[in-house]
Structure formats: structure tokens, C-alpha cells
Design a protein around this motif. Structure first.
Motif, PDB file in Angstrom:
ATOM      1  N   PHE A  49       0.856  -1.184   0.000  1.00  0.00           N
ATOM      2  CA  PHE A  49       0.000   0.000   0.000  1.00  0.00           C
ATOM      3  C   PHE A  49       0.891   1.232   0.000  1.00  0.00           C
ATOM      4  N   SER A  50       0.517   2.208  -0.791  1.00  0.00           N
ATOM      5  CA  SER A  50       1.314   3.416  -0.956  1.00  0.00           C
ATOM      6  C   SER A  50       1.480   4.153   0.367  1.00  0.00           C
ATOM      7  N   ARG A  51       2.703   4.542   0.655  1.00  0.00           N
ATOM      8  CA  ARG A  51       2.975   5.348   1.847  1.00  0.00           C
ATOM      9  C   ARG A  51       2.755   6.829   1.565  1.00  0.00           C
ATOM     10  N   LYS A  52       2.754   7.202   0.285  1.00  0.00           N
ATOM     11  CA  LYS A  52       2.634   8.609  -0.093  1.00  0.00           C
ATOM     12  C   LYS A  52       1.212   9.009  -0.471  1.00  0.00           C
ATOM     13  N   TYR A  53       0.469   8.087  -1.062  1.00  0.00           N
ATOM     14  CA  TYR A  53      -0.798   8.460  -1.690  1.00  0.00           C
ATOM     15  C   TYR A  53      -1.980   7.690  -1.103  1.00  0.00           C
ATOM     16  N   ASP A  54      -2.459   8.139   0.033  1.00  0.00           N
ATOM     17  CA  ASP A  54      -3.710   7.664   0.646  1.00  0.00           C
ATOM     18  C   ASP A  54      -3.795   6.149   0.818  1.00  0.00           C
ATOM     19  N   ASN A  55      -2.659   5.524   1.098  1.00  0.00           N
ATOM     20  CA  ASN A  55      -2.657   4.086   1.348  1.00  0.00           C
ATOM     21  C   ASN A  55      -3.232   3.286   0.165  1.00  0.00           C
ATOM     22  N   ALA A  56      -3.054   3.813  -1.045  1.00  0.00           N
ATOM     23  CA  ALA A  56      -3.587   3.176  -2.256  1.00  0.00           C
ATOM     24  C   ALA A  56      -3.001   1.770  -2.427  1.00  0.00           C
ATOM     25  N   PRO A  57      -3.837   0.795  -2.793  1.00  0.00           N
ATOM     26  CA  PRO A  57      -3.329  -0.566  -2.992  1.00  0.00           C
ATOM     27  C   PRO A  57      -2.434  -0.646  -4.231  1.00  0.00           C
ATOM     28  N   MET A  58      -1.335  -1.376  -4.092  1.00  0.00           N
ATOM     29  CA  MET A  58      -0.363  -1.568  -5.177  1.00  0.00           C
ATOM     30  C   MET A  58       0.000  -3.054  -5.225  1.00  0.00           C
ATOM     31  N   PRO A  59      -0.920  -3.909  -5.688  1.00  0.00           N
ATOM     32  CA  PRO A  59      -0.656  -5.344  -5.664  1.00  0.00           C
ATOM     33  C   PRO A  59       0.507  -5.739  -6.583  1.00  0.00           C
ATOM     34  N   TYR A  60       1.271  -6.714  -6.105  1.00  0.00           N
ATOM     35  CA  TYR A  60       2.421  -7.239  -6.848  1.00  0.00           C
ATOM     36  C   TYR A  60       3.420  -6.130  -7.182  1.00  0.00           C
ATOM     37  N   PHE A  61       3.697  -5.311  -6.200  1.00  0.00           N
ATOM     38  CA  PHE A  61       4.586  -4.159  -6.385  1.00  0.00           C
ATOM     39  C   PHE A  61       6.035  -4.601  -6.479  1.00  0.00           C
ATOM     40  N   GLN A  62       6.719  -4.071  -7.498  1.00  0.00           N
ATOM     41  CA  GLN A  62       8.149  -4.311  -7.688  1.00  0.00           C
ATOM     42  C   GLN A  62       8.810  -2.944  -7.857  1.00  0.00           C
ATOM     43  N   ARG A  63       9.579  -2.562  -6.845  1.00  0.00           N
ATOM     44  CA  ARG A  63      10.188  -1.224  -6.812  1.00  0.00           C
ATOM     45  C   ARG A  63      11.550  -1.244  -7.474  1.00  0.00           C
ATOM     46  N   TRP A  64      11.819  -0.175  -8.266  1.00  0.00           N
ATOM     47  CA  TRP A  64      13.141  -0.093  -8.892  1.00  0.00           C
ATOM     48  C   TRP A  64      13.885   1.202  -8.600  1.00  0.00           C
TER      49      TRP A  64
ATOM     50  N   GLU B  87      -3.818  -6.324 -13.288  1.00  0.00           N
ATOM     51  CA  GLU B  87      -3.409  -7.073 -12.101  1.00  0.00           C
ATOM     52  C   GLU B  87      -2.990  -8.507 -12.404  1.00  0.00           C
ATOM     53  N   GLN B  88      -3.684  -9.181 -13.320  1.00  0.00           N
ATOM     54  CA  GLN B  88      -3.283 -10.555 -13.664  1.00  0.00           C
ATOM     55  C   GLN B  88      -1.902 -10.581 -14.310  1.00  0.00           C
ATOM     56  N   PHE B  89      -1.605  -9.580 -15.123  1.00  0.00           N
ATOM     57  CA  PHE B  89      -0.274  -9.471 -15.718  1.00  0.00           C
ATOM     58  C   PHE B  89       0.762  -9.191 -14.632  1.00  0.00           C
ATOM     59  N   ALA B  90       0.412  -8.325 -13.677  1.00  0.00           N
ATOM     60  CA  ALA B  90       1.325  -8.017 -12.568  1.00  0.00           C
ATOM     61  C   ALA B  90       1.681  -9.279 -11.797  1.00  0.00           C
TER      62      ALA B  90
ATOM     63  N   GLU C  81      14.731   4.514  -5.475  1.00  0.00           N
ATOM     64  CA  GLU C  81      14.680   4.837  -4.051  1.00  0.00           C
ATOM     65  C   GLU C  81      13.498   5.725  -3.679  1.00  0.00           C
ATOM     66  N   PHE C  82      12.778   6.240  -4.665  1.00  0.00           N
ATOM     67  CA  PHE C  82      11.633   7.109  -4.393  1.00  0.00           C
ATOM     68  C   PHE C  82      10.305   6.356  -4.411  1.00  0.00           C
ATOM     69  N   GLY C  83      10.353   5.044  -4.559  1.00  0.00           N
ATOM     70  CA  GLY C  83       9.137   4.248  -4.513  1.00  0.00           C
ATOM     71  C   GLY C  83       8.470   4.019  -5.849  1.00  0.00           C
ATOM     72  N   ILE C  84       9.188   4.241  -6.936  1.00  0.00           N
ATOM     73  CA  ILE C  84       8.621   4.013  -8.270  1.00  0.00           C
ATOM     74  C   ILE C  84       8.939   2.597  -8.713  1.00  0.00           C
ATOM     75  N   GLY C  85       7.927   1.958  -9.304  1.00  0.00           N
ATOM     76  CA  GLY C  85       8.090   0.596  -9.802  1.00  0.00           C
ATOM     77  C   GLY C  85       6.893   0.210 -10.643  1.00  0.00           C
ATOM     78  N   VAL C  86       6.650  -1.073 -10.728  1.00  0.00           N
ATOM     79  CA  VAL C  86       5.520  -1.604 -11.494  1.00  0.00           C
ATOM     80  C   VAL C  86       4.585  -2.324 -10.527  1.00  0.00           C
ATOM     81  N   HIS C  87       3.270  -2.199 -10.743  1.00  0.00           N
ATOM     82  CA  HIS C  87       2.292  -2.896  -9.901  1.00  0.00           C
ATOM     83  C   HIS C  87       0.965  -2.990 -10.632  1.00  0.00           C
TER      84      HIS C  87
END
Length: 195
Positions: free
Chosen positions: A134-149, A175-178, A151-157
Motif C-alpha cells: 500500500f502506498s505510503r505517499k498516496y492515501d494508502n492506495a493498494p499496489m498489488p504485486y509491487f516491484q520497486r526499482w 493485475e493478472q499481468f502483474a 529509491e523514491f518508490g517508483i516501480g511496477v504494480h
């Protein structure tokens, strides 16, 4: 009889002047430098090393499609056992490609960062993976299957992608692709972002 001494420089000039011959008029061919070879930036891209256009061609060959609608994806029936996994993100076409070795195994529509929150171009590696996040910056938004690349929290989800840049920097995929990407990749997987 008086002898006159000729200064040495004058003697050399006099001697050279006496030996002049004229060359026949021969036409001189104009020599042009060879045409530049090498990489040419693909049309419409701000930055690319050619991976995104090559992946797009591979998608056409592998899946028989030139475009993928928003929130849709394609995945290969079989994935090779061997080969390095790498991801290619195409911000211009709003697509992501998953490779295993020399085989394109998946392609999906994306929603990249909107104006002012653009997804950064360049070479990255996956630094961390979280199946439920869940996003720490944006209203606890769900980010399933998050892969961060980065240091600022950007990735794919997983997330809604309308087919144009609408995120706050991340690359949102169906989400199925994620889930399929999450199973395919590992920490250290290379990610190239062009656009």
C-alpha cells in the motif's frame, strides 16, 4: 674582377625558382565522407536504445497484434526454462514487455506517470518485491504485486490503466499481468524504460 656574394636564402629561392614545372590540369574528384552508420533515435522517442521498438516488433511476431487495449495483456503459452529475465517499458506506446532470454513472453498496456510525475527514463533493476503493498505517499492506495526499482518508490504494480499516462510515476499494469510478472522476475531483474 669583383665577386658578389649572394645571401644563402636568396640563392635557395633563386634555385627553386629555376626548377619550377607546371602540373597538367587534372580534374580533382570530390571526396565525400562515408554516410554515418550506427544507431538512429526511433521517431517520436525522447530517449531509446532501440529496445522498445524491437520489443514492439517482437510482440507483433509473437502474439500477432500491433496494439493492446487498455487493461489488456498477452502472455506466451510456454515460458523458456533458461535465460535472463528483463523488462522493457515503452512510455511512448504505453506498453510493457517481459523477456526471458531471447523470447518475448508477455506484453501489456500500461499507465505511466502523468505530467509533473513522469516515469523516469533509463536503466533500472528491481530492488524489492511485495505481493501486497500500500502506498505510503498516496492515501494508502493498494499496489498489488509491487516491484520497486528506485529509491523514491517508483516501480511496477497492478492497477487500472486507461491507456495513457495517469499514475504518479509508477507503471500500472493489469493485475493478472502483474501477478505473472511477479512470478517471473527476481531482485536484480533489469528494467529499461524508453519513451
Amino acid at each position: 674582377m669583383q665577386r658578389r656574394l649572394v645571401p644563402p636564402v636568396a640563392a635557395i629561392v633563386f634555385a627553386l625558382g629555376a626548377c619550377t614545372t607546371s602540373a597538367p590540369d587534372v580534374p580533382v574528384a570530390e571526396v565525400k565522407p562515408p554516410a554515418a552508420t550506427g544507431f538512429v533515435m526511433p521517431e517520436g522517442y525522447r530517449w531509446s536504445r532501440g529496445d522498445a521498438p524491437a520489443s514492439h516488433s517482437a510482440m507483433q511476431a509473437q502474439f500477432g497484434v500491433a496494439t493492446i487495449s487498455p487493461n489488456k495483456y498477452r502472455w506466451a503459452d510456454t515460458v523458456p526454462e533458461e535465460g535472463e529475465v528483463r523488462l522493457v517499458v515503452d512510455l511512448k506506446e504505453q506498453l510493457i514487455y517481459a523477456w526471458k532470454g531471447d523470447t518475448l513472453v508477455g506484453a501489456a498496456s500500461i499507465s505511466s506517470g502523468k505530467e509533473g510525475k513522469e516515469t523516469p527514463l533509463g536503466f533500472w533493476t528491481i530492488e524489492s518485491k511485495h505481493k501486497r503493498y500500500f502506498s505510503r505517499k498516496y492515501d494508502n492506495a493498494p499496489m498489488p504485486y509491487f516491484q520497486r526499482w528506485d529509491e523514491f518508490g517508483i516501480g511496477v504494480h497492478g492497477g487500472h490503466n486507461p491507456g495513457y499516462p495517469a499514475s504518479r510515476g509508477c507503471v500500472r499494469v493489469p493485475e493478472q499481468f502483474a501477478a505473472k510478472l511477479f512470478a517471473l522476475t527476481a531482485k536484480g531483474t533489469e528494467v529499461t524504460i524508453e519513451g
